[in-house]
Motif scaffolding. Structure first.
Motif, PDB file in Angstrom:
ATOM      1  N   GLN A  68      -0.956  -1.998   6.492  1.00  0.00           N
ATOM      2  CA  GLN A  68      -1.274  -3.423   6.524  1.00  0.00           C
ATOM      3  C   GLN A  68      -0.901  -4.067   7.851  1.00  0.00           C
ATOM      4  OE1 GLN A  68       0.765  -2.720   3.220  1.00  0.00           O
ATOM      5  NE2 GLN A  68      -0.151  -4.200   1.820  1.00  0.00           N
ATOM      6  N   TRP A  98       0.845  -1.195   0.000  1.00  0.00           N
ATOM      7  CA  TRP A  98       0.000   0.000   0.000  1.00  0.00           C
ATOM      8  C   TRP A  98       0.878   1.242   0.000  1.00  0.00           C
ATOM      9  CZ3 TRP A  98      -4.037  -1.304   4.396  1.00  0.00           C
ATOM     10  CH2 TRP A  98      -4.811  -2.403   3.980  1.00  0.00           C
ATOM     11  N   HIS A  99       0.549   2.174  -0.896  1.00  0.00           N
ATOM     12  CA  HIS A  99       1.236   3.458  -0.938  1.00  0.00           C
ATOM     13  C   HIS A  99       0.215   4.576  -0.852  1.00  0.00           C
ATOM     14  CE1 HIS A  99       5.268   2.061  -1.777  1.00  0.00           C
ATOM     15  NE2 HIS A  99       4.833   1.299  -2.765  1.00  0.00           N
ATOM     16  N   SER A 156      -2.912  11.269   1.973  1.00  0.00           N
ATOM     17  CA  SER A 156      -2.284   9.954   2.151  1.00  0.00           C
ATOM     18  C   SER A 156      -0.782   9.964   1.894  1.00  0.00           C
ATOM     19  CB  SER A 156      -2.954   8.936   1.223  1.00  0.00           C
ATOM     20  OG  SER A 156      -2.678   9.235  -0.143  1.00  0.00           O
ATOM     21  N   ASP A 210      -2.949   7.001  -4.059  1.00  0.00           N
ATOM     22  CA  ASP A 210      -3.714   6.180  -5.006  1.00  0.00           C
ATOM     23  C   ASP A 210      -5.189   6.569  -4.948  1.00  0.00           C
ATOM     24  OD1 ASP A 210      -4.753   4.296  -6.682  1.00  0.00           O
ATOM     25  OD2 ASP A 210      -3.919   2.551  -5.630  1.00  0.00           O
ATOM     26  N   ARG A 262      -3.800   7.585   4.908  1.00  0.00           N
ATOM     27  CA  ARG A 262      -2.932   6.404   4.767  1.00  0.00           C
ATOM     28  C   ARG A 262      -3.183   5.428   5.906  1.00  0.00           C
ATOM     29  NH1 ARG A 262       0.120   2.549   3.954  1.00  0.00           N
ATOM     30  NH2 ARG A 262       2.282   2.674   3.233  1.00  0.00           N
ATOM     31  N   GLU A 278      -7.831   3.956  -6.069  1.00  0.00           N
ATOM     32  CA  GLU A 278      -8.288   3.054  -5.019  1.00  0.00           C
ATOM     33  C   GLU A 278      -9.302   3.749  -4.118  1.00  0.00           C
ATOM     34  OE1 GLU A 278      -8.271  -0.482  -2.502  1.00  0.00           O
ATOM     35  OE2 GLU A 278      -7.997  -0.001  -4.624  1.00  0.00           O
TER      36      GLU A 278
END
Length: 332
Positions: A304, A7-8, A30, A11, A301, A14
Motif C-alpha cells: 500500500q 494487505w497480507h 505472495s 489471499d 505481494r 482476492e
C-alpha cells in the motif's frame, strides 16, 4: 492511523476476484514461506484426541531454545503463531510511546495502535527519542535490512535506563546472516521467532517469544493453558531438532533466491533485495507487472505504501519456475 484493511500474502480469494480469468492452479508467490516444507511426521490419533501434554509443551520450548541459541528454556514461550504474540504484547503494557522501525510488517503498528498506545514509525533507530518501547523487525520485512547485534544491544541499554523495552521480530532470521539476540538476551528484550516460515508449515500455527523469566511467565499466563495444540507440539519439536534438514534447506533456498534474482534483475530499477525466502524488486512498471503476472495465475505481494515495490516468494517445484519464467518472457 487508518483502519484500512492490511494487505497480507496468501489471499488467493482476492487473487481470483481481481483476475477471474486467470488459469488454475494459482502459483502463490505472495508469502515468505519455504515452498519445500519439512516432511510431516506420522501423527498418532492420540495427539488429536487428548489435551496437549504439559511435558510435551516444555520439551517443545526446550527444542526451540536449542534451535535458537537461547541459554535457558525457561525464557522460551511457545504460542500458536507469532501473529498471536504480536497481537497480545500491546495488551501487557499501560499506554506507552511506541517507536517502530519502518516501513515494516504492518501488523506491529496495527496491534500497538489498536491497544491504545501512541505509535510512531521511525526511519532509523536515531528517531526513537523518548519512546518507551521500540519495535524492530530483523531482518526487516520486506527489504531485508539487518541491524547488527551491537546496535540492538545499544538500543536495549538506552531503553533499560528508563525502564523501556525492545521488541525484536526475528521471523526470517533462520535463513539470514542475522545476529540473533537470543543467546545474549538482555532483561528488557523480547525476541519473536516464527516456525512456519522456515519449515514451510504455516498452517501448523507455531511461534515463540524469548524473553527474561519474569516476563516469560507473564506471557504464559496471558496465553492460558493448552495454547499450542498437541499435533503442533509434536511437529515442532521434531523439526526444530532436525539440524541436518535445516542446513540442507538453507543451502537449497539460497540457490533458489539467486535464481529468482537473475529473473527479476532485468525488470528492476535496482538490485533485488530481501531475505532468502523472499525477494523485493523496485520498478516503475510494478503495477503493470503485477497485473501481467496475475493474468497468468501468479500471485505476488504488493504494498500500500509504495506502488513501485513487489515481493516475490520462491516458486518451489520446477513447474512453478517454468511458468514464472514464461510469464516474464512475455512481459514487454
Amino acid at each position: 492511523m487508518s483502519e484500512a484493511r492490511i494487505w497480507h500474502g496468501g489471499d488467493l480469494d482476492e487473487a481470483r476476484r481481481l483476475f477471474p480469468e486467470a488459469p488454475e492452479p494459482w502459483i502463490d508467490l505472495s508469502t515468505g514461506i519455504n515452498p519445500i516444507p519439512y516432511p510431516m511426521p506420522f501423527l498418532p490419533a492420540s495427539l488429536f484426541e487428548r489435551l496437549p501434554s504439559p511435558a510435551g509443551h516444555k520439551d517443545l520450548e526446550a527444542a526451540a531454545a536449542e534451535a535458537y541459541g537461547a541459554s535457558d528454556a525457561a525464557t522460551v514461550v511457545a504460542a500458536p503463531g507469532t501473529q498471536v504474540l504480536i497481537s497480545l504484547l500491546p495488551d501487557l503494557w499501560t499506554r506507552s510511546r511506541v517507536a517502530i522501525l519502518g516501513p515494516t510488517y504492518a501488523e506491529h503498528a496495527h496491534a500497538w495502535h489498536g491497544a491504545g498506545h501512541e505509535v510512531a514509525e521511525i526511519g532509523s533507530t536515531d528517531g526513537a527519542g523518548d519512546a518507551d518501547i521500540v519495535v524492530v523487525v530483523n531482518p526487516n520485512n520486506p527489504d531485508g535490512r539487518m541491524l547488527r547485534r551491537g546496535a540492538l544491544l545499544d538500543i536495549a541499554g538506552h531503553l533499560r535506563q528508563r525502564g523501556g523495552w525492545l521488541v525484536v521480530d526475528e521471523a526470517f532470521a533462520d535463513f539470514a546472516e542475522c545476529e540473533t539476540l537470543a543467546p545474549v538476551l538482555p532483561e528488557n528484550v523480547i525476541v519473536l521467532r516464527s516456525f512456519g516460515k522456515t519449515y514451510g508449515l504455516a498452517g501448523v500455527r507455531l511461534g515463540f517469544a524469548i524473553t527474561a523469566d519474569g516476563f516469560a511467565e507473564k506471557l504464559r499466563k496471558a496465553l492460558g493453558p493448552w495454547s499450542v495444540s498437541g499435533p503442533a507440539m509434536e511437529v515442532g519439536r521434531r523439526a526444530l531438532r532436525d539440524r541436518a534438514w535445516r542446513r540442507a534447506a538453507l543451502r537449497a533456498r539460497a540457490d533458489d533466491a539467486s535464481r529468482l534474482d537473475a529473473l527479476l534483475a532485468p525488470h528492476s530499477d535496482r538490485s533485488p533485495r530481501g531475505t532468502i525466502l523472499y525477494r523485493l524488486m523496485d520498478s516503475s512498471r510494478a503495477p503493470e507487472l503485477f497485473s501481467h503476472l496475475g493474468r497468468h495465475g501468479i500471485w505476488i505481494r504488493r504494498f500500500q505504501y509504495d506502488p513501485r515495490l513487489l515481493r516475490f516468494g520462491l516458486p518451489g517445484p520446477e513447474e512453478n519456475w517454468l511458468r514464472l519464467e514464461r510469464a516474464f518472457a512475455s512481459f514487454s
